[in-house]
Scaffold this motif. Structure first.
Motif, mmCIF file in Angstrom:
data_model
loop_
_atom_site.group_PDB
_atom_site.id
_atom_site.type_symbol
_atom_site.label_atom_id
_atom_site.label_comp_id
_atom_site.label_asym_id
_atom_site.label_seq_id
_atom_site.Cartn_x
_atom_site.Cartn_y
_atom_site.Cartn_z
ATOM 1 N N VAL A 42 0.808 -1.221 0.000
ATOM 2 C CA VAL A 42 0.000 0.000 0.000
ATOM 3 C C VAL A 42 0.841 1.271 0.000
ATOM 4 C CG1 VAL A 42 -0.269 0.248 2.521
ATOM 5 C CG2 VAL A 42 -2.109 0.990 0.976
ATOM 6 N N PHE A 43 2.053 1.224 0.555
ATOM 7 C CA PHE A 43 2.868 2.437 0.599
ATOM 8 C C PHE A 43 3.443 2.804 -0.769
ATOM 9 C CE2 PHE A 43 4.125 2.241 5.389
ATOM 10 C CZ PHE A 43 2.808 2.508 5.708
ATOM 11 N N GLU A 44 3.521 1.833 -1.669
ATOM 12 C CA GLU A 44 4.136 2.105 -2.972
ATOM 13 C C GLU A 44 3.158 2.024 -4.138
ATOM 14 O OE1 GLU A 44 7.013 3.358 -3.428
ATOM 15 O OE2 GLU A 44 7.491 3.247 -1.283
ATOM 16 N N ARG A 45 1.977 1.511 -3.936
ATOM 17 C CA ARG A 45 1.038 1.419 -5.048
ATOM 18 C C ARG A 45 0.532 2.809 -5.417
ATOM 19 N NH1 ARG A 45 -2.711 -2.305 -4.863
ATOM 20 N NH2 ARG A 45 -1.877 -3.435 -3.071
ATOM 21 N N PRO A 46 0.113 3.032 -6.659
ATOM 22 C CA PRO A 46 -0.470 4.323 -7.023
ATOM 23 C C PRO A 46 -1.652 4.643 -6.111
ATOM 24 C CG PRO A 46 -0.028 3.029 -8.987
ATOM 25 C CD PRO A 46 0.199 2.113 -7.812
ATOM 26 N N GLY A 85 -10.409 -0.702 -7.358
ATOM 27 C CA GLY A 85 -11.227 0.479 -7.138
ATOM 28 C C GLY A 85 -10.974 1.162 -5.811
ATOM 29 N N LEU A 86 -9.919 0.751 -5.138
ATOM 30 C CA LEU A 86 -9.596 1.343 -3.841
ATOM 31 C C LEU A 86 -8.579 2.469 -3.976
ATOM 32 C CD1 LEU A 86 -9.253 -1.826 -1.573
ATOM 33 C CD2 LEU A 86 -11.270 -0.388 -1.939
ATOM 34 N N MET A 87 -8.720 3.445 -3.109
ATOM 35 C CA MET A 87 -7.741 4.515 -2.992
ATOM 36 C C MET A 87 -6.745 4.110 -1.910
ATOM 37 S SD MET A 87 -8.630 8.479 -2.045
ATOM 38 C CE MET A 87 -9.545 7.971 -0.581
ATOM 39 N N ALA A 88 -5.484 4.270 -2.168
ATOM 40 C CA ALA A 88 -4.461 3.882 -1.193
ATOM 41 C C ALA A 88 -4.332 4.960 -0.121
ATOM 42 C CB ALA A 88 -3.134 3.614 -1.882
ATOM 43 N N SER A 89 -5.402 5.148 0.645
ATOM 44 C CA SER A 89 -5.417 6.213 1.655
ATOM 45 C C SER A 89 -4.498 5.898 2.831
ATOM 46 C CB SER A 89 -6.847 6.440 2.157
ATOM 47 O OG SER A 89 -7.424 5.249 2.634
ATOM 48 N N GLN A 90 -4.013 4.663 2.923
ATOM 49 C CA GLN A 90 -3.042 4.326 3.967
ATOM 50 C C GLN A 90 -1.607 4.689 3.576
ATOM 51 O OE1 GLN A 90 -4.958 0.671 3.391
ATOM 52 N NE2 GLN A 90 -4.978 0.145 5.562
ATOM 53 N N SER A 91 -1.434 5.192 2.369
ATOM 54 C CA SER A 91 -0.094 5.564 1.926
ATOM 55 C C SER A 91 0.470 6.697 2.779
ATOM 56 C CB SER A 91 -0.131 6.007 0.456
ATOM 57 O OG SER A 91 1.077 6.628 0.084
ATOM 58 N N ALA A 454 3.076 7.002 9.213
ATOM 59 C CA ALA A 454 4.288 6.652 8.476
ATOM 60 C C ALA A 454 4.866 7.830 7.695
ATOM 61 C CB ALA A 454 4.007 5.491 7.521
ATOM 62 N N THR A 455 4.248 8.991 7.761
ATOM 63 C CA THR A 455 4.764 10.155 7.048
ATOM 64 C C THR A 455 5.879 10.790 7.873
ATOM 65 O OG1 THR A 455 2.562 10.511 6.100
ATOM 66 C CG2 THR A 455 4.149 12.307 5.892
ATOM 67 N N ASP A 456 7.084 10.294 7.659
ATOM 68 C CA ASP A 456 8.240 10.785 8.409
ATOM 69 C C ASP A 456 9.013 11.798 7.576
ATOM 70 O OD1 ASP A 456 9.446 9.210 6.488
ATOM 71 O OD2 ASP A 456 10.132 7.673 7.897
#
Length: 474
Positions: A42-46, A85-91, A454-456
């Motif tokens: 999820v951290f790297e997917r569009p 169809g999901l948004m990677a909002s956990q990115s 995770a936004t460091d």
């Protein structure tokens, strides 16, 4: 063959348990495998969704089948159809709206909540989950510096939490005039004035609408979205009836906090109830470095927040806190012959739902895992990353930072609206960074809401680099 048929055919209790375990196991194993795959990438997917709603429906199958399907196959089809169809909002580079990610411990606790499948509305019926929620509520009051005698209710999100606070407020201000809104309703009741800052969040208006209070009266806000306290004092000069004042901890565009100390004092001197919408900003009080932003807010009468935002608990975990429990319980309390009614207030006496999942259990797990220092470090880290993003963006050609970055919000703009919106489209097309397009001070803006654990510093720098690559040619 369903679970009951399988159990009956087995002819024994142990066999029945084994069969049930197998039936659950196949579906849960499939779900676990797909969840791990999703989380692993999820951290790297569009970030934007790649499949439209119509495409999702076609992939899932639009016709109800005549016959049943294997549970594991259903889960596989569900994941195959929905995930594109999901948004990677956990990115860690997702800054849309104000949506947090999900701590692993919170997600694990949420899986248990679904497995236990308890109705968290009654203390005696489900003491396990209610006990965890009540501890979480006590810890929250301590962390946030709010009155220990306040009561805490768990709801779906900040919208419902604002509704709870304003419901208790409506109950209280009318009862002070000997009007029982539960018995007599609102027809013929003394009209209630709801005073709000001109830059309040729209969920305050929604809550007032749901409660039949009509459109709030707007008080002018300053450039950062803080209610102007002198204007609030002037507004009271025009009001004679019951009043509710709504203040804000964390403006959606600037992250700014109202002057609670002065505003609460003025409102209380006028006999008003004070509610604080702190959907993401309430957590500043848990940080020694940022606590000054909330100075005086402990004197309010109710507070609303959403642990899915700053605290990174899974959807859904709204928090409603009311200093006067009687007002809360009178607004929502229910008694019925089929319910056990202990002397202590039931969880369902604090919120609109009689039946609900145990929203507060993942919150307990997160607070237990982080501890006081961990919560402070989380909040400080989000604010520091916002500061770093703002500083980096400010150095890019054509970029203007429009707000004083005091918390987790960064609002930027290019030279004109067209350039700003085009930059937002380019970022979305790249898939690496998503910022919310919005409108503030009569101009298009891109808003970076830093809410993911995770936004460091490294992810903040990567965000700035992605914006830098998207700017040329604008």
């Amino acid at each position: 063959m369903d679970l009951h048929e399988s159990a009956a055919a087995s002819g024994g209790r142990d066999s029945s348990r084994d069969n049930v375990s197998r039936e659950y196991g196949a579906a849960l194993d499939a779900a676990s495998a797909r969840a791990r795959d999703w989380l692993g990438g999820v951290f790297e997917r569009p970030i934007p969704a790649a499949r439209s709603i119509d495409e999702v429906k076609s992939a899932l199958g639009r016709v109800l089948p005549e016959h049943g399907s294997d549970p594991a196959e259903v889960i596989e089809r569900l994941a195959d159809g929905v995930e594109p169809g999901l948004m990677a909002s956990q990115s860690s580079r997702f800054y849309g709206w104000v949506m947090g990610g999900t701590f692993p411990v919170a997600l694990a606790a949420d899986w248990l909540v679904s497995s236990w499948d308890q109705n968290a509305g009654m203390r005696d019926a489900t003491p396990g989950v209610v006990g965890a929620e009540e501890i979480a509520g006590d810890w929250l009051l301590e962390l946030l510096g709010l009155p220990a005698t306040a009561d805490v209710g768990f709801v779906t999100g900040a919208t419902a939490a604002n509704f709870v606070g304003l419901s208790a407020a409506r109950q209280h201000v009318l009862a002070a005039l000997d009007w029982d809104v539960n018995r007599a309703g609102l027809v013929g009741a003394p009209p209630i004035t709801v005073l709000v800052g001109s830059e309040r969040h729209g969920t305050i208006d929604l809550a007032a609408r749901y409660l039949g209070l009509g459109e709030p009266a707007s008080v002018v806000s300053d450039r950062e979205g803080r209610i102007i306290v002198d204007a609030l004092a002037e507004a009271f000069e025009q009001i004679t009836g019951p009043t509710i004042v709504c203040l804000q901890a964390g403006n959606i565009h600037s992250g700014a906090f109202d002057d609670f100390d002065r505003a609460v004092r003025i409102a209380h001197d006028a006999g008003a109830w004070v509610h604080v919408d702190g959907a993401f900003g309430l957590w500043a009080a848990a940080s020694p470095r940022l606590r000054h932003l909330t100075a005086g807010y402990e004197g309010a009468d109710s507070w609303a927040s959403d642990a899915h935002k700053t605290l990174n608990v899974p959807y859904d975990c709204g928090i409603a806190i009311v200093a006067n429990p009687d007002a809360m319980h009178t607004a929502f309390g229910m008694r019925a012959s089929y319910l056990q009614n202990p002397d202590e207030a039931e969880p369902h006496d604090k919120v609109p739902e009689l039946s609900r999942r145990a929203h507060g259990v993942p919150l307990w797990a997160t607070l237990r895992w982080l501890g006081r220092d961990g919560v402070a470090a989380l909040v400080d880290g989000l604010a520091s990353s916002a500061t770093a993003i703002a500083a980096g963006l400010a150095e890019l050609p054509g970029v203007t930072i429009l707000n004083d970055v005091v918390y987790t919000q960064v609002s930027m703009a290019m030279a004109d609206d067209e350039q700003t919106l085009e930059l937002g489209r380019r970022l979305q097309q790249s898939g690496e960074v998503l910022a919310s397009p919005s409108r503030w001070h009569d101009r298009a803006v891109l808003r970076f809401s830093v809410s993911n654990w995770a936004t460091d510093a490294a992810e903040a720098a990567r965000t700035v680099d992605a914006v830098r690559r998207a700017i040329p040619g604008l």
